[in-house]
Design an enzyme around this catalytic site. Sequence first.
Site, mmCIF file in Angstrom:
data_model
loop_
_atom_site.group_PDB
_atom_site.id
_atom_site.type_symbol
_atom_site.label_atom_id
_atom_site.label_comp_id
_atom_site.label_asym_id
_atom_site.label_seq_id
_atom_site.Cartn_x
_atom_site.Cartn_y
_atom_site.Cartn_z
ATOM 1 N N GLU A 289 49.948 18.938 47.620
ATOM 2 C CA GLU A 289 50.240 17.714 46.876
ATOM 3 C C GLU A 289 49.928 16.593 47.844
ATOM 4 O OE1 GLU A 289 51.985 14.633 46.392
ATOM 5 O OE2 GLU A 289 53.956 15.532 45.989
ATOM 6 N N CYS B 177 55.606 9.876 46.705
ATOM 7 C CA CYS B 177 54.289 10.275 46.190
ATOM 8 C C CYS B 177 53.993 9.563 44.886
ATOM 9 C CB CYS B 177 54.262 11.778 45.913
ATOM 10 S SG CYS B 177 55.012 12.766 47.187
#
Lengths: 520, 520
Positions: free
Chosen positions: B263, B300
């Site tokens: 990720e 994120c």
Amino acid sequence: MKAEMFIGASAVVGTNGHVSGVNPATGETLEPPFGGATLADADRAAALADAAFDAYRETAPEARAVFLETIADNILAIGDALIERAMAETGLPRARLEGERGRTMGQLRLFADIVRDGGYLGLRVDPAMPERQPLPRSDLRLRHIPLGPVVVFGASNFPLAFSVAGGDTASALAAGCPVIVKAHSAHPGTSALVGRAVRDAVAACGLPEGVFSMIFDSGRAAGQALVADPRVKAVGFTGSRGGGLALVAIAQARPEPIPVYAEMSSINPVILLPQALEERAEAIGKGFVASLTLGAGQFCTNPGLVIAVEGPALDRFVASTAEALGMVPAATMLTPGIHAAYARGAAATADNPAVEVAARGQGGGGCAGQAAFFTTSAAAFLKDRSLQEEMFGAASLLVRCADADELAAVVASLEGQLTAALHLADGDHDAVRALLPLLERKAGRILVNGFGTGVEVSHAMVHGGPFPSTSDARTTSVGGLAIQRFLRPVCYQDMPDALLPDALKAANPLGFDRLVNGKR
Amino acid sequence: MKAEMFIGASAVVGTNGHVSGVNPATGETLEPPFGGATLADADRAAALADAAFDAYRETAPEARAVFLETIADNILAIGDALIERAMAETGLPRARLEGERGRTMGQLRLFADIVRDGGYLGLRVDPAMPERQPLPRSDLRLRHIPLGPVVVFGASNFPLAFSVAGGDTASALAAGCPVIVKAHSAHPGTSALVGRAVRDAVAACGLPEGVFSMIFDSGRAAGQALVADPRVKAVGFTGSRGGGLALVAIAQARPEPIPVYAEMSSINPVILLPQALEERAEAIGKGFVASLTLGAGQFCTNPGLVIAVEGPALDRFVASTAEALGMVPAATMLTPGIHAAYARGAAATADNPAVEVAARGQGGGGCAGQAAFFTTSAAAFLKDRSLQEEMFGAASLLVRCADADELAAVVASLEGQLTAALHLADGDHDAVRALLPLLERKAGRILVNGFGTGVEVSHAMVHGGPFPSTSDARTTSVGGLAIQRFLRPVCYQDMPDALLPDALKAANPLGFDRLVNGKR
């Protein structure tokens, strides 16, 4: 027959060289030559697929299912011309090809059922909890959407069931992905007939033309350009390890890497347990020869390796195998190239000083492959990795082990496989229990008292396995689960009902199963 | 506190250099230094994980669920020492870390529920049809098995929820995979405390010690060696694009390539629709600033990009944002390195001649990050790809579009994203309908009238998205579906009931849901 490829709705005669079918039984080059795609053709197919994607992926389930069924109907409607052309281009017998046509149609219909069922969408709903402390929970709804346009490279050995409208195409179309097929050069006429059937189904169902294209490639440039095209989002491939890995490398080198589902090489170990050998060595040998020589041995699941503990029972198996194999006529292989590669591989194995030739089938000329059965010791097999290389054709190697420990060591040394077969009797259960964890690590399908040839197209099938049998062990290329390869999850948070896709609306208008707060 | 890492059950003081925590608020180097792993340590962790795999993956569902719950209990039992150490190592405030501890425990318990439910196994049974014509059907049974040992690289920005016992570890352990954690060097003390909690849970539950190991790495060699180790079968990573792609490259260069779930980077576009702006520009601006500056912008899912059509309503949004941002104090960032990278990125954006600084938060010294809000034109944004680069921290860029078409062009130009947010009112529905297909191609989660920060851990969450937001768009790293990353299907054909795994036995002793002939 017309030498056409299909760029969306357009029937096009390619101008970039050509490919021709060759009758492997006679060596005759078949008419017509099929013109190859230019890079501009490939670009146009990708553009049409991309343009079709958003409309196609939101087709109602019934419409998409009917489309898949229409493809099946159209393939049947080609009639005997399809079977005869496929026979001429592949050397495969009529019964096999008629069976394969039925399998191809059954596959399309299975995916039609799966599309109607909706379970493949993996729908999940976690409703809002506005009163939750310390923080409220948003409304969360998940569905899977298709990845985008998919390029399919058909297999030579299944000119119908794993080619233009085969398993990769059917599962990608079912998922909602437009498909561009790079037709296999070994059966261009068969491909053209089936390609037209799919193209006509697109039109009959009123779908955007870019849902399907099919090109010929006189070299590798057009196919490789499609894998590199930014509008393409996944690749299906069945063929050699070299071919599959080349596509993987292209896909990974893209600015946006994409998944390649390559079904490559496997030698499909067959493990003969002591009690089973004791009870029925001869019958196992006969069954083994039938599986080994089916379709001239040209199956991904062909039993290319036998592993067993030495002894009189194993000798009976070898004798039975040798006797049966000696009666097997040489069988025409798919192409001169495949025959040559098989002959080379079998000769190299025969020349290996650690290998003995236990039996051979009958010889033949031209593209006819002679079956072969070799033996070697476990020690030699463990030392020489080249003995694990696939010989695509009706050749198999028996590895004689001193005891169960050595047998386990041989199994542990194997690369990833599509299948592993166990021949066992009740008295072998403890030995099998010790082997199963190892086999589960090595293979996608573990079967008992049978052989891997004959891959059922159903919901519970796995035709996949750890590398290098495939490039992605998490998937299968045959059976209902194959559709999952072409999907990705998307979550909708606090989306007004009017904007949600039907599958996720509060009223569940499609009536699909959904996991609500993790419960069905 | 002890400077220990855990190689299976053994607490080990590493001898290969060391890593030290640094208090980013004070610059103080924290005691003790944590010795780094040698290659021999990494090798031993991999050997133990491999040895533990077969036993661990066949643990009964209840036993595995209790193990996950025991980890959660043990983390809570560390008490305030964990919170205080994490505060010192990350600069994050107490409330945030207490919340994150709760989230970490909730995540482990969610996966315990999922393990008990068994749905994740994707069980399928196609019973034998011995009478079928022309050929009988074999009995086919499918389950998913874990891939094997998994290496987890924790994130710096979630020292609990995406670190040693975070989402990757919890989902891999739930799947039945042993886990080796490469602890993040920014919070070694926090890692050591949590690592001990997991290690103790392994022992308390009577599991093989290799189920869990945790190492420190004073460079990159030990972590990279683990990714290259043939016994390791998958990798979980949360961090930078460069870091993730380096691991992907190692994993793909192996003789047996393995999946890497990285990720990586995302700028999480926020699209402001005209009617919503008209009705509540000021409120959206306030909400935006709260999301942008949460946790010093170190999420994120931080809203790094805003896209809207120019006009007086957008000016009101900018004014509201500027006012709110001007009051936001500088916030301590996680590490000096992260702060420096943020300051560099924000300065480069500010220096871009096509960019204007619309507002700044309050300044600060040391590791305190100053929030920033920039604007640019759509034309400039479309021309300069560097404006899409993530500035990890509380900086965002507004792209002013002339009209809806230009807005769509800006959206179409985006790379893959974790989230896309839409602020809309009833009058915007048609405009949103036109955008949704594009957004679905770009993002893993599409949310309405909110911001992507705040990722619910539930069944329907997707924390994933097209490249480069992740290395595998087919997956999520947060939520129940994350367990699927670590599984592969295996089919058992004609296997005697006594040899089948419990989940597939005829009597269904575990009582799990199974798809029988495609029907539930």
